[in-house]
Scaffold this motif. Structure first.
Motif, PDB file in Angstrom:
ATOM      1  N   LEU A  59       0.852  -1.195   0.000  1.00 41.22           N
ATOM      2  CA  LEU A  59       0.000   0.000   0.000  1.00 41.22           C
ATOM      3  C   LEU A  59       0.878   1.232   0.000  1.00 41.22           C
ATOM      4  N   LYS A  62       0.279   6.754   2.509  1.00 36.38           N
ATOM      5  CA  LYS A  62      -0.907   7.541   2.875  1.00 36.38           C
ATOM      6  C   LYS A  62      -2.132   6.642   3.039  1.00 36.38           C
ATOM      7  N   ASP A  63      -2.248   5.630   2.176  1.00 39.30           N
ATOM      8  CA  ASP A  63      -3.376   4.700   2.281  1.00 39.30           C
ATOM      9  C   ASP A  63      -3.221   3.768   3.479  1.00 39.30           C
ATOM     10  N   ARG A 155     -12.428   4.411   5.960  1.00 44.30           N
ATOM     11  CA  ARG A 155     -10.998   4.699   5.831  1.00 44.30           C
ATOM     12  C   ARG A 155     -10.142   3.699   6.587  1.00 44.30           C
ATOM     13  N   MET A 164      -9.974   0.559  -1.268  1.00 47.01           N
ATOM     14  CA  MET A 164      -8.864   1.085  -2.066  1.00 47.01           C
ATOM     15  C   MET A 164      -8.648   0.254  -3.323  1.00 47.01           C
TER      16      MET A 164
END
Length: 166
Positions: A59, A62-63, A155, A164
């Motif tokens: 990933l 930021k994710d 999130r 995502m």
């Protein structure tokens, strides 16, 4: 006599204080077990688990930070420690040098696999085995809307990883 939170009735106080103390005590117990048996913190376990669920075990930072509900500085420190131990790799983005991808290594995957049985055993001993199926259903039914309210954009957690990927 039990403590009652001002401006809450007895049931509201019991429910709220039970939730607060569970949120305080459970992470410390999980952390202690993982440290003792696997040499990793609970947060490191969450980072590795989240990467494990991601496509290709990687990933963008930021994710990953969003998925584990972390600040970038905290995540950066932890990823640095995990990288030093060979459990993750930091790889620069192909199109943008500012983009850093965190990738779960084979050693990280093996460390996670070794940590899971003890972690699950503790979770079962502290929580799951203390409740019957009906109570577990009530617990899930009560907490899922709270998580949805606190994280309306999915999130955090594995839902974030799946989101995502879409």
């Amino acid at each position: 006599m039990s403590y009652q939170v001002p401006r809450m009735n007895e049931l509201e106080s019991r429910a709220w204080l039970s939730l607060v103390w569970t949120a305080e005590l459970l992470p410390a117990a999980l952390d202690a077990q993982l440290q003792a048996e696997s040499g990793m913190t609970h947060f490191e376990f969450i980072v590795l688990s989240t990467l494990r669920q991601a496509d290709d075990g990687a990933l963008q930072t930021k994710d990953l930070a969003a998925a584990v509900n972390s600040t970038m500085p905290r995540l950066s420190r932890v990823v640095g420690k995990l990288a030093t131990r060979g459990l993750v790799e930091r790889i620069g983005g192909q199109d943008d040098a500012r983009v850093i991808n965190v990738h779960l290594t084979g050693a990280g995957r093996r460390a996670l696999v070794r940590a899971v049985p003890g972690h699950i055993a503790l979770v079962k001993r502290l929580v799951i085995d203390r409740l019957d199926a009906q109570q577990l259903e009530v617990l899930a039914g009560a907490l899922e809307p709270l998580v949805g309210r606190l994280d309306p954009h999915n999130r955090v957690g594995f839902a974030a990883v799946q989101h995502m990927a879409e």
